[in-house]
Motif scaffolding. Structure first.
Motif, mmCIF file in Angstrom:
data_model
loop_
_atom_site.group_PDB
_atom_site.id
_atom_site.type_symbol
_atom_site.label_atom_id
_atom_site.label_comp_id
_atom_site.label_asym_id
_atom_site.label_seq_id
_atom_site.Cartn_x
_atom_site.Cartn_y
_atom_site.Cartn_z
ATOM 1 N N PRO A 42 0.838 -1.202 0.000
ATOM 2 C CA PRO A 42 0.000 0.000 0.000
ATOM 3 C C PRO A 42 0.873 1.252 0.000
ATOM 4 C CG PRO A 42 0.097 -0.952 2.184
ATOM 5 C CD PRO A 42 0.810 -1.906 1.273
ATOM 6 N N ASN A 43 0.297 2.391 -0.376
ATOM 7 C CA ASN A 43 1.025 3.655 -0.355
ATOM 8 C C ASN A 43 1.516 3.937 1.058
ATOM 9 O OD1 ASN A 43 0.624 4.108 -3.061
ATOM 10 N ND2 ASN A 43 -1.235 5.308 -2.747
ATOM 11 N N LEU A 74 11.792 -10.332 3.478
ATOM 12 C CA LEU A 74 11.802 -8.918 3.115
ATOM 13 C C LEU A 74 11.709 -8.039 4.352
ATOM 14 C CD1 LEU A 74 9.135 -9.138 0.306
ATOM 15 C CD2 LEU A 74 11.575 -8.914 -0.036
ATOM 16 N N GLU A 75 12.350 -6.897 4.286
ATOM 17 C CA GLU A 75 12.218 -5.890 5.334
ATOM 18 C C GLU A 75 11.231 -4.839 4.841
ATOM 19 O OE1 GLU A 75 15.137 -2.456 6.731
ATOM 20 O OE2 GLU A 75 15.825 -4.446 7.383
ATOM 21 N N LEU A 76 10.155 -4.635 5.587
ATOM 22 C CA LEU A 76 9.158 -3.623 5.260
ATOM 23 C C LEU A 76 9.352 -2.436 6.194
ATOM 24 C CD1 LEU A 76 6.000 -5.916 5.001
ATOM 25 C CD2 LEU A 76 7.570 -5.259 3.187
ATOM 26 N N TYR A 77 9.094 -1.235 5.700
ATOM 27 C CA TYR A 77 9.273 -0.060 6.552
ATOM 28 C C TYR A 77 8.391 1.093 6.095
ATOM 29 C CZ TYR A 77 12.357 1.450 2.748
ATOM 30 O OH TYR A 77 12.859 1.804 1.529
ATOM 31 N N THR A 78 8.186 2.033 7.011
ATOM 32 C CA THR A 78 7.505 3.283 6.687
ATOM 33 C C THR A 78 8.521 4.402 6.842
ATOM 34 O OG1 THR A 78 6.768 3.557 8.967
ATOM 35 C CG2 THR A 78 5.237 2.494 7.468
ATOM 36 N N VAL A 82 1.909 6.927 8.357
ATOM 37 C CA VAL A 82 0.808 6.497 7.508
ATOM 38 C C VAL A 82 -0.495 6.892 8.192
ATOM 39 C CG1 VAL A 82 2.060 4.620 6.396
ATOM 40 C CG2 VAL A 82 0.839 4.180 8.504
ATOM 41 N N ASP A 83 -1.523 7.160 7.398
ATOM 42 C CA ASP A 83 -2.778 7.644 7.978
ATOM 43 C C ASP A 83 -3.870 6.579 8.009
ATOM 44 O OD1 ASP A 83 -3.069 7.546 5.284
ATOM 45 O OD2 ASP A 83 -4.021 9.498 5.068
ATOM 46 N N PHE A 84 -3.478 5.315 8.071
ATOM 47 C CA PHE A 84 -4.463 4.241 8.158
ATOM 48 C C PHE A 84 -4.038 3.278 9.264
ATOM 49 C CE2 PHE A 84 -1.790 3.942 4.351
ATOM 50 C CZ PHE A 84 -1.001 2.840 4.634
ATOM 51 N N ASP A 85 -5.013 2.522 9.787
ATOM 52 C CA ASP A 85 -4.752 1.610 10.904
ATOM 53 C C ASP A 85 -4.266 0.241 10.456
ATOM 54 O OD1 ASP A 85 -5.521 3.538 12.724
ATOM 55 O OD2 ASP A 85 -7.618 2.893 12.712
ATOM 56 N N GLU A 86 -4.657 -0.173 9.263
ATOM 57 C CA GLU A 86 -4.176 -1.444 8.738
ATOM 58 C C GLU A 86 -4.164 -1.403 7.226
ATOM 59 O OE1 GLU A 86 -6.832 -4.227 10.690
ATOM 60 O OE2 GLU A 86 -8.015 -4.384 8.882
ATOM 61 N N ALA A 87 -3.343 -2.261 6.656
ATOM 62 C CA ALA A 87 -3.208 -2.322 5.211
ATOM 63 C C ALA A 87 -2.918 -3.763 4.810
ATOM 64 C CB ALA A 87 -2.085 -1.407 4.748
ATOM 65 N N CYS A 88 -3.129 -4.036 3.555
ATOM 66 C CA CYS A 88 -2.970 -5.388 3.041
ATOM 67 C C CYS A 88 -1.748 -5.440 2.119
ATOM 68 C CB CYS A 88 -4.230 -5.761 2.268
ATOM 69 S SG CYS A 88 -4.363 -7.503 1.966
ATOM 70 N N VAL A 89 -0.875 -6.423 2.363
ATOM 71 C CA VAL A 89 0.267 -6.691 1.496
ATOM 72 C C VAL A 89 -0.084 -7.942 0.695
ATOM 73 C CG1 VAL A 89 2.699 -7.338 1.419
ATOM 74 C CG2 VAL A 89 1.903 -5.681 3.124
ATOM 75 N N ILE A 90 -0.022 -7.837 -0.625
ATOM 76 C CA ILE A 90 -0.388 -8.961 -1.493
ATOM 77 C C ILE A 90 0.874 -9.543 -2.115
ATOM 78 C CG2 ILE A 90 -1.717 -9.676 -3.510
ATOM 79 C CD1 ILE A 90 -3.508 -7.179 -2.953
#
Length: 175
Positions: A42-43, A74-78, A82-90
């Motif tokens: 997600p963005n 994988l290492e994920l980071y922000t 972010v302005d959302f409480d949850e997001a989906c990684v596909i």
């Protein structure tokens, strides 16, 4: 086909980091050798190059050989909040079935985002993912008492006395 696991159950909204472990179930791919893994984020959520060292395309697809590659980490980071409480990684696994036919399997995992204060209260860790991260970052950990290990000695510098010696003493960093 795919098993997705996160190192932490939640992630900080701002400057957060987490690891995604993509496990490829080997019994499903007995006749397939080459495949591609693509990750849709997600963005506001980014990823570093895979920790396994597999080749990646310019569009960040990861090329794997299913005859011996069994996972991708994988290492994920922000970077900013972010302005959302949850997001989906596909995550999508694609491979060639015949000369002109591709087959795809997709699976998603939900990433929950919290503030830094909430992070300390409710985080749950997946120890197996953490152990895999350590194993990939330090390959010698998984190989005890190996004769193939190379021990690197730190460089030794000869101190010289010349007109620039004061600069060397001031700025040299010994590791």
């Amino acid at each position: 086909m795919l098993n997705l696991r996160m190192a932490k159950s939640i992630m900080e909204q701002e400057e957060g980091m987490n690891h995604l472990w993509i496990q490829l179930l080997p019994t499903e791919f007995s006749a397939i050798e080459k495949a591609e893994v693509s990750i849709k984020l997600p963005n506001g959520l980014y990823r570093a190059p895979n920790l396994n060292g597999y080749e990646e395309s310019e569009s960040n697809d990861i090329f794997i050989n299913l005859s011996h590659d069994k996972d991708v980490l994988l290492e994920l980071y922000t970077q900013t909040a972010v302005d959302f409480d949850e997001a989906c990684v596909i995550v999508t696994l694609s491979f060639k079935v015949t000369e002109n036919r591709w087959k795809e399997f997709s699976k998603d995992v939900t990433v929950r985002f919290v503030t830094e204060e909430e992070m300390e209260e409710i985080v749950e860790l997946d120890q197996q993912v953490i152990e895999r991260v350590i194993e990939l970052r330090n390959p010698a950990v998984g190989v005890p008492n190996s004769d193939d290990l190379v021990i690197l000695r730190p460089r030794t510098y000869e101190l010289r006395n010349n007109e620039y010696a004061y600069l060397e003493q001031k700025y040299r960093v010994d590791y």
